[in-house]
Design an enzyme around this catalytic site. Structure first.
Site, mmCIF file in Angstrom:
data_model
loop_
_atom_site.group_PDB
_atom_site.id
_atom_site.type_symbol
_atom_site.label_atom_id
_atom_site.label_comp_id
_atom_site.label_asym_id
_atom_site.label_seq_id
_atom_site.Cartn_x
_atom_site.Cartn_y
_atom_site.Cartn_z
ATOM 1 N N GLU A 119 -9.768 -1.935 4.927
ATOM 2 C CA GLU A 119 -10.512 -1.676 6.150
ATOM 3 C C GLU A 119 -11.688 -2.657 6.257
ATOM 4 O O GLU A 119 -12.062 -3.301 5.275
ATOM 5 C CB GLU A 119 -11.024 -0.223 6.130
ATOM 6 C CG GLU A 119 -9.920 0.828 6.018
ATOM 7 C CD GLU A 119 -9.177 1.087 7.338
ATOM 8 O OE1 GLU A 119 -9.220 0.230 8.242
ATOM 9 O OE2 GLU A 119 -8.541 2.157 7.443
ATOM 10 N N ASN A 162 -8.004 -2.639 13.854
ATOM 11 C CA ASN A 162 -9.367 -3.041 13.498
ATOM 12 C C ASN A 162 -9.363 -4.252 12.551
ATOM 13 O O ASN A 162 -10.376 -4.578 11.948
ATOM 14 C CB ASN A 162 -10.129 -1.863 12.863
ATOM 15 C CG ASN A 162 -9.436 -1.341 11.599
ATOM 16 O OD1 ASN A 162 -8.459 -1.924 11.141
ATOM 17 N ND2 ASN A 162 -9.956 -0.264 11.061
ATOM 18 N N ASP A 208 0.815 -1.218 0.000
ATOM 19 C CA ASP A 208 0.000 0.000 0.000
ATOM 20 C C ASP A 208 0.846 1.265 0.000
ATOM 21 O O ASP A 208 2.065 1.221 0.175
ATOM 22 C CB ASP A 208 -0.979 -0.013 1.190
ATOM 23 C CG ASP A 208 -0.305 -0.384 2.517
ATOM 24 O OD1 ASP A 208 0.937 -0.436 2.569
ATOM 25 O OD2 ASP A 208 -1.031 -0.617 3.494
ATOM 26 N N HIS A 257 -7.461 -4.554 9.828
ATOM 27 C CA HIS A 257 -7.145 -4.303 8.413
ATOM 28 C C HIS A 257 -5.812 -4.950 8.032
ATOM 29 O O HIS A 257 -4.909 -5.102 8.844
ATOM 30 C CB HIS A 257 -7.209 -2.813 8.048
ATOM 31 C CG HIS A 257 -6.125 -1.927 8.557
ATOM 32 N ND1 HIS A 257 -6.381 -0.730 9.208
ATOM 33 C CD2 HIS A 257 -4.783 -2.016 8.489
ATOM 34 C CE1 HIS A 257 -5.244 -0.148 9.510
ATOM 35 N NE2 HIS A 257 -4.255 -0.912 9.101
#
Ligand code: GLP
Length: 242
Positions: free
Chosen positions: A143, A136, A67, A138
């Site tokens: 996400e 979370n 990313d 990810h």
């Protein structure tokens, strides 16, 4: 999923580096999928040590990072290109031309994302994908609720992710709002995957990842559906496992 719990982050990182070194020994032009964040840093340090000691040769290795932030070019010290150069590529004998990080500054992000997947395909696919995990769940910047079929795409970062990453920027306003990330499907296509997580802060999400049912609300839990996944944890990250 093969879960290994190590006494320390250093031991887990050395074991992770060993997996990569073995892959490269077996296939000198191995295609690595690489991650940023604090988690893989110790593993990269170990790979640098091994490279200097002649234990691993990056001369033919190719790499594709997960990313990149939208809006940051490689000269920005918080860009993931800068991170990779600084934490690994500048210190090993990899050919920079063989290292790839998604482009966050092009004129046509959708076209760039599609091209990124095409490049990975043309390279023969990813042999070993390295992953960290967000609080979370990810992976990359996928996400919660990212579609299972997603390929490389642009995402709007959640408030919690921007909050977690603001420590690297002057203020929350400087944290980019968007990123480009390999998709869940891009990651799942890798032949093998190693996910590492360290520290107590990751214990809850690791429990959901390995003991919960696979669901898109916890992207990392989808790795349960992949047949070759190593999960390397330190004691603290494993502390909530039953
Ligand atoms: C970022 C990255 C992820 C990384 C995660 C966890 O959001 N995009 O690839 O896994 O943070 O970071 P850390 O390893 O610092 O906990």
């Amino acid at each position: 999923m093969n879960i290994r719990i190590f006494d320390t982050m250093q031991q887990a990182s050395a074991a992770g580096a060993e997996i990569i070194a073995q892959a490269i020994a077996a296939k000198p032009n191995t295609v690595l999928g690489l991650a940023t964040g604090s988690t893989p840093v110790a593993m990269y340090k170990e790979l640098i040590r091994m490279n200097k000691a002649g234990e691993v040769d990056f001369a033919k290795v190719r790499s594709y990072n997960l990313d990149e932030y939208i809006g940051l070019d490689g000269t920005h010290d918080q860009s993931y290109r800068y991170f990779m150069d600084d934490n690994l590529f500048n210190h090993v004998n990899i050919d920079k031309a063989n290292t790839h990080v998604p482009c966050g500054t092009g004129a046509d992000h959708a076209a760039d994302a599609k091209h990124y997947d095409e490049m990975i395909d043309a390279a023969g696919g990813i042999d070993v994908q390295v992953l960290g995990i967000g609080n979370n769940g990810h992976i990359g910047f996928n996400e919660p609720l990212t579609p299972f079929t997603s390929m490389t795409h642009i995402v709007k970062l959640t408030d919690s992710t921007r909050e977690a990453n603001k420590r690297f920027f002057a203020s929350i306003d400087d944290v980019p709002t968007h990123a480009v990330t390999m998709g869940i499907h891009t990651v799942m296509q890798a032949r093998s995957i190693i996910l590492m997580a360290f520290g107590e802060g990751k214990a809850e999400i690791i429990k959901k990842t390995v003991e919960g049912r696979p669901e898109i609300a916890v992207p990392a839990s989808l790795l349960q559906l992949h047949e070759d996944v190593e999960i390397y944890l330190d004691e603290a990250a494993a502390s909530k496992l039953s």
